[in-house]
Design a protein around this motif. Structure first.
Motif, mmCIF file in Angstrom:
data_model
loop_
_atom_site.group_PDB
_atom_site.id
_atom_site.type_symbol
_atom_site.label_atom_id
_atom_site.label_comp_id
_atom_site.label_asym_id
_atom_site.label_seq_id
_atom_site.Cartn_x
_atom_site.Cartn_y
_atom_site.Cartn_z
ATOM 1 N N VAL A 21 0.840 -1.194 0.000
ATOM 2 C CA VAL A 21 0.000 0.000 0.000
ATOM 3 C C VAL A 21 0.876 1.246 0.000
ATOM 4 C CG1 VAL A 21 -1.965 -1.116 1.107
ATOM 5 C CG2 VAL A 21 -0.190 -0.066 2.523
ATOM 6 N N ALA A 22 0.318 2.326 -0.558
ATOM 7 C CA ALA A 22 1.015 3.605 -0.618
ATOM 8 C C ALA A 22 0.044 4.710 -0.233
ATOM 9 C CB ALA A 22 1.570 3.863 -2.015
ATOM 10 N N VAL A 23 0.571 5.780 0.341
ATOM 11 C CA VAL A 23 -0.223 6.944 0.730
ATOM 12 C C VAL A 23 0.246 8.147 -0.074
ATOM 13 C CG1 VAL A 23 -0.824 8.542 2.590
ATOM 14 C CG2 VAL A 23 -0.633 6.089 3.067
ATOM 15 N N GLY A 27 -0.113 15.509 4.731
ATOM 16 C CA GLY A 27 -0.742 16.402 5.695
ATOM 17 C C GLY A 27 -1.213 15.674 6.943
ATOM 18 N N GLY A 28 -2.040 16.365 7.731
ATOM 19 C CA GLY A 28 -2.469 15.828 9.015
ATOM 20 C C GLY A 28 -3.296 14.565 8.892
ATOM 21 N N TRP A 29 -4.274 14.548 7.987
ATOM 22 C CA TRP A 29 -5.082 13.342 7.866
ATOM 23 C C TRP A 29 -4.338 12.272 7.073
ATOM 24 C CZ3 TRP A 29 -8.509 12.038 11.138
ATOM 25 C CH2 TRP A 29 -9.359 10.955 10.892
ATOM 26 N N GLY A 30 -3.420 12.685 6.184
ATOM 27 C CA GLY A 30 -2.552 11.706 5.536
ATOM 28 C C GLY A 30 -1.728 10.940 6.559
ATOM 29 N N ALA A 31 -1.385 11.604 7.665
ATOM 30 C CA ALA A 31 -0.666 10.919 8.742
ATOM 31 C C ALA A 31 -1.520 9.816 9.344
ATOM 32 C CB ALA A 31 -0.260 11.921 9.825
ATOM 33 N N GLN A 32 -2.835 10.026 9.413
ATOM 34 C CA GLN A 32 -3.715 8.974 9.924
ATOM 35 C C GLN A 32 -3.770 7.795 8.955
ATOM 36 O OE1 GLN A 32 -4.931 8.853 12.908
ATOM 37 N NE2 GLN A 32 -4.155 10.888 13.427
ATOM 38 N N HIS A 33 -3.766 8.071 7.657
ATOM 39 C CA HIS A 33 -3.707 6.991 6.672
ATOM 40 C C HIS A 33 -2.442 6.161 6.884
ATOM 41 C CE1 HIS A 33 -6.750 8.245 3.406
ATOM 42 N NE2 HIS A 33 -6.956 9.037 4.447
ATOM 43 N N ALA A 34 -1.307 6.846 6.973
ATOM 44 C CA ALA A 34 -0.036 6.133 7.130
ATOM 45 C C ALA A 34 -0.011 5.339 8.433
ATOM 46 C CB ALA A 34 1.119 7.133 7.084
ATOM 47 N N ARG A 35 -0.467 5.956 9.518
ATOM 48 C CA ARG A 35 -0.485 5.263 10.806
ATOM 49 C C ARG A 35 -1.334 4.000 10.745
ATOM 50 N NH1 ARG A 35 -4.290 4.326 13.819
ATOM 51 N NH2 ARG A 35 -5.668 5.836 12.802
ATOM 52 N N ALA A 36 -2.555 4.148 10.231
ATOM 53 C CA ALA A 36 -3.489 3.021 10.220
ATOM 54 C C ALA A 36 -2.988 1.888 9.332
ATOM 55 C CB ALA A 36 -4.860 3.502 9.752
ATOM 56 N N LEU A 37 -2.412 2.206 8.199
ATOM 57 C CA LEU A 37 -1.925 1.171 7.286
ATOM 58 C C LEU A 37 -0.671 0.501 7.832
ATOM 59 C CD1 LEU A 37 -2.543 3.085 3.969
ATOM 60 C CD2 LEU A 37 -3.617 0.911 4.588
ATOM 61 N N ALA A 38 0.251 1.295 8.376
ATOM 62 C CA ALA A 38 1.510 0.733 8.875
ATOM 63 C C ALA A 38 1.281 -0.173 10.083
ATOM 64 C CB ALA A 38 2.473 1.857 9.231
ATOM 65 N N GLU A 78 7.010 0.662 -7.156
ATOM 66 C CA GLU A 78 6.436 -0.075 -6.032
ATOM 67 C C GLU A 78 5.292 -1.028 -6.401
ATOM 68 O OE1 GLU A 78 7.923 -0.095 -3.350
ATOM 69 O OE2 GLU A 78 9.050 1.778 -3.221
ATOM 70 N N HIS A 79 4.586 -0.763 -7.492
ATOM 71 C CA HIS A 79 3.467 -1.609 -7.916
ATOM 72 C C HIS A 79 2.509 -1.896 -6.747
ATOM 73 C CE1 HIS A 79 5.585 -2.222 -11.691
ATOM 74 N NE2 HIS A 79 6.664 -2.546 -10.997
ATOM 75 N N PRO A 80 1.918 -0.856 -6.150
ATOM 76 C CA PRO A 80 1.069 -1.066 -4.968
ATOM 77 C C PRO A 80 -0.238 -1.770 -5.317
ATOM 78 C CG PRO A 80 0.921 1.205 -5.698
ATOM 79 C CD PRO A 80 2.005 0.572 -6.523
ATOM 80 N N ASP A 81 -0.763 -2.508 -4.343
ATOM 81 C CA ASP A 81 -2.073 -3.140 -4.474
ATOM 82 C C ASP A 81 -3.207 -2.183 -4.140
ATOM 83 O OD1 ASP A 81 -1.078 -5.880 -4.989
ATOM 84 O OD2 ASP A 81 -0.310 -5.714 -2.930
ATOM 85 N N LEU A 82 -2.896 -1.142 -3.367
ATOM 86 C CA LEU A 82 -3.879 -0.133 -2.975
ATOM 87 C C LEU A 82 -3.143 1.167 -2.719
ATOM 88 C CD1 LEU A 82 -6.821 0.617 -1.943
ATOM 89 C CD2 LEU A 82 -5.970 0.066 0.345
ATOM 90 N N VAL A 83 -3.738 2.267 -3.161
ATOM 91 C CA VAL A 83 -3.218 3.602 -2.862
ATOM 92 C C VAL A 83 -4.316 4.377 -2.143
ATOM 93 C CG1 VAL A 83 -2.378 5.785 -3.806
ATOM 94 C CG2 VAL A 83 -1.659 3.626 -4.844
ATOM 95 N N THR A 84 -3.959 5.057 -1.064
ATOM 96 C CA THR A 84 -4.894 5.964 -0.407
ATOM 97 C C THR A 84 -4.427 7.397 -0.655
ATOM 98 O OG1 THR A 84 -3.857 6.169 1.782
ATOM 99 C CG2 THR A 84 -5.204 4.200 1.365
ATOM 100 N N VAL A 85 -5.404 8.288 -0.778
ATOM 101 C CA VAL A 85 -5.122 9.663 -1.195
ATOM 102 C C VAL A 85 -5.709 10.625 -0.179
ATOM 103 C CG1 VAL A 85 -5.377 11.377 -3.026
ATOM 104 C CG2 VAL A 85 -5.175 8.949 -3.624
ATOM 105 N N SER A 86 -4.864 11.494 0.378
ATOM 106 C CA SER A 86 -5.306 12.511 1.325
ATOM 107 C C SER A 86 -4.556 13.803 1.023
ATOM 108 C CB SER A 86 -5.049 12.066 2.767
ATOM 109 O OG SER A 86 -5.491 13.039 3.685
ATOM 110 N N LEU A 87 -5.196 14.671 0.239
ATOM 111 C CA LEU A 87 -4.561 15.893 -0.262
ATOM 112 C C LEU A 87 -5.379 17.116 0.136
ATOM 113 C CD1 LEU A 87 -3.697 14.561 -3.828
ATOM 114 C CD2 LEU A 87 -2.056 15.093 -2.014
ATOM 115 N N PRO A 88 -4.827 18.327 -0.046
ATOM 116 C CA PRO A 88 -5.628 19.522 0.215
ATOM 117 C C PRO A 88 -6.962 19.458 -0.531
ATOM 118 C CG PRO A 88 -3.344 20.131 -0.132
ATOM 119 C CD PRO A 88 -3.435 18.667 -0.419
ATOM 120 N N ASN A 89 -8.013 19.939 0.097
ATOM 121 C CA ASN A 89 -9.380 19.656 -0.341
ATOM 122 C C ASN A 89 -9.672 20.008 -1.792
ATOM 123 O OD1 ASN A 89 -10.804 18.571 2.031
ATOM 124 N ND2 ASN A 89 -10.186 20.502 2.978
#
Length: 344
Positions: A21-23, A27-38, A78-89
């Motif tokens: 997986v890749a993020v 930003g702040g909520w992107g940190a939650q994505h990284a935390r939860a996935l890791a 990296e050829h990720p199986d899933l990417v999550t996206v958290s960018l400025p609105n």
């Protein structure tokens, strides 16, 4: 769904081969994505993509991932199986389109975009690609329990519903940032709990800093119920009950306070409330951030089994459609019909 921050078990299926997986976003909520996935046993966070090389490097180093400033470069390496996206609105469209054209499964943050034509373009480009949006309010324990009560008939027929949500301003270029990027949760959650919204009337004020920072909406549901939404960037997240949802039916009432804090259920004529609050050791259920983890559980299960996303990106398009209807209602002073295609 209950859990505890004291548990030593990492979440995820220990018998499943880890997904790469890749993020995208640092930003702040992107940190939650990284935390939860890791934190998961069934995922390997392989990459973090950011525009600023320094920020990307720091975030990646925090979780043992590799940093990139190019989406294409990350995909090629990296050829990720899933990417999550958290960018400025208001910068969601181009990176999301880039990833969809690459055919990679996606979980994106709300709002989907600000423009309906862009939303349609993304959904068309997605085709059959796994394309989910993070309306994480659906996964709060009070919401799960309230929905179960509605479905079990404990409230009878719903007659009215209210949503109130307000805090400090998250300013942006759009004069309707509050409505589109924050109150999208209200549109999604009220339809999730009460069914389709059939029409909207609107009042808005821009008295504080030039944008429509506080909005008041009157709703008609396809079921015949009515509702209200009050959304504000002229309040504070420090206030108790900054978020409140009330569902009132012919047989009872449900009240959700601050998304994760409390659910109360009460029957008509009964002065006794039944109240859920997280227990002493149940830190997970009282954490707003952990609603992201719960949604990820459902997303990853669906991805592994070939099922559709638990919350499809089309839900983001629907919330945007309702926001634009509210804007038209305010501009014209008229009630605007909003039934989705296919009616109720």
């Amino acid at each position: 769904m209950a859990g505890s921050a004291l548990g030593i078990e990492r979440p995820g299926d220990r018998d499943a081969a880890p997904l790469r997986v890749a993020v995208v976003g640092t930003g702040g909520w992107g940190a939650q994505h990284a935390r939860a996935l890791a934190a998961r046993l069934d995922c390997e966070l392989v990459a973090v993509v950011g525009r600023d090389p320094g920020r990307a490097a720091v975030r990646a180093a925090d979780y043992g991932a590799r940093a990139y400033t190019s989406i294409d470069g990350m995909l090629e390496a990296e050829h990720p199986d899933l990417v999550t996206v958290s960018l400025p609105n208001e910068q969601h469209f181009e990176p999301t389109m880039q990833l969809l054209r690459a055919g990679v499964p996606l979980l994106v943050e709300k709002p989907l975009v600000f423009d309906l034509d862009e939303a349609d373009a993304l959904l068309e480009a997605a085709g059959d690609t796994f394309f989910a949006i993070n309306f994480n309010h659906r996964y709060a324990e009070p919401v799960l329990r309230a929905r179960a009560a509605v479905q079990a008939g404990e409230l009878g027929e719903l007659v009215f519903a209210t949503w109130r949500f307000g805090g400090e301003a998250n300013r942006g270029p759009s004069p309707h940032a509050n409505l589109i990027e924050t109150q999208c949760h209200g549109f999604d959650l009220l339809e999730h709990l009460c069914g389709p919204i059939a029409s909207i009337s609107a009042q808005m004020t821009r008295m504080t800093y030039g944008a429509y920072s506080t909005v008041a909406l009157a709703l008609e549901f396809a079921s015949g119920a009515v509702g209200t939404m009050l959304g504000s960037y002229d309040s504070s997240y420090a206030y108790p009950d900054t978020q409140r949802v009330e569902l009132n039916g012919t047989a009872g009432r449900a009240v959700i306070r601050d998304t994760v804090r409390e659910l109360s259920l009460q029957s008509v004529g009964d002065e006794t409330e039944r109240v859920w609050r997280a227990g002493y050791f149940d830190d997970e259920a009282r954490s707003f951030e952990r609603t992201m983890d719960r949604h990820l559980d459902a997303v990853l299960t669906a991805l592994r089994t070939g099922a559709p996303p638990p919350v499809r990106a089309s839900a983001g398009r629907r919330a945007l459609e309702l926001a634009h209807a509210a804007i038209r209602a305010h501009e014209t002073g008229a009630r605007v019909p909003t039934l989705p295609a296919g009616g109720a």
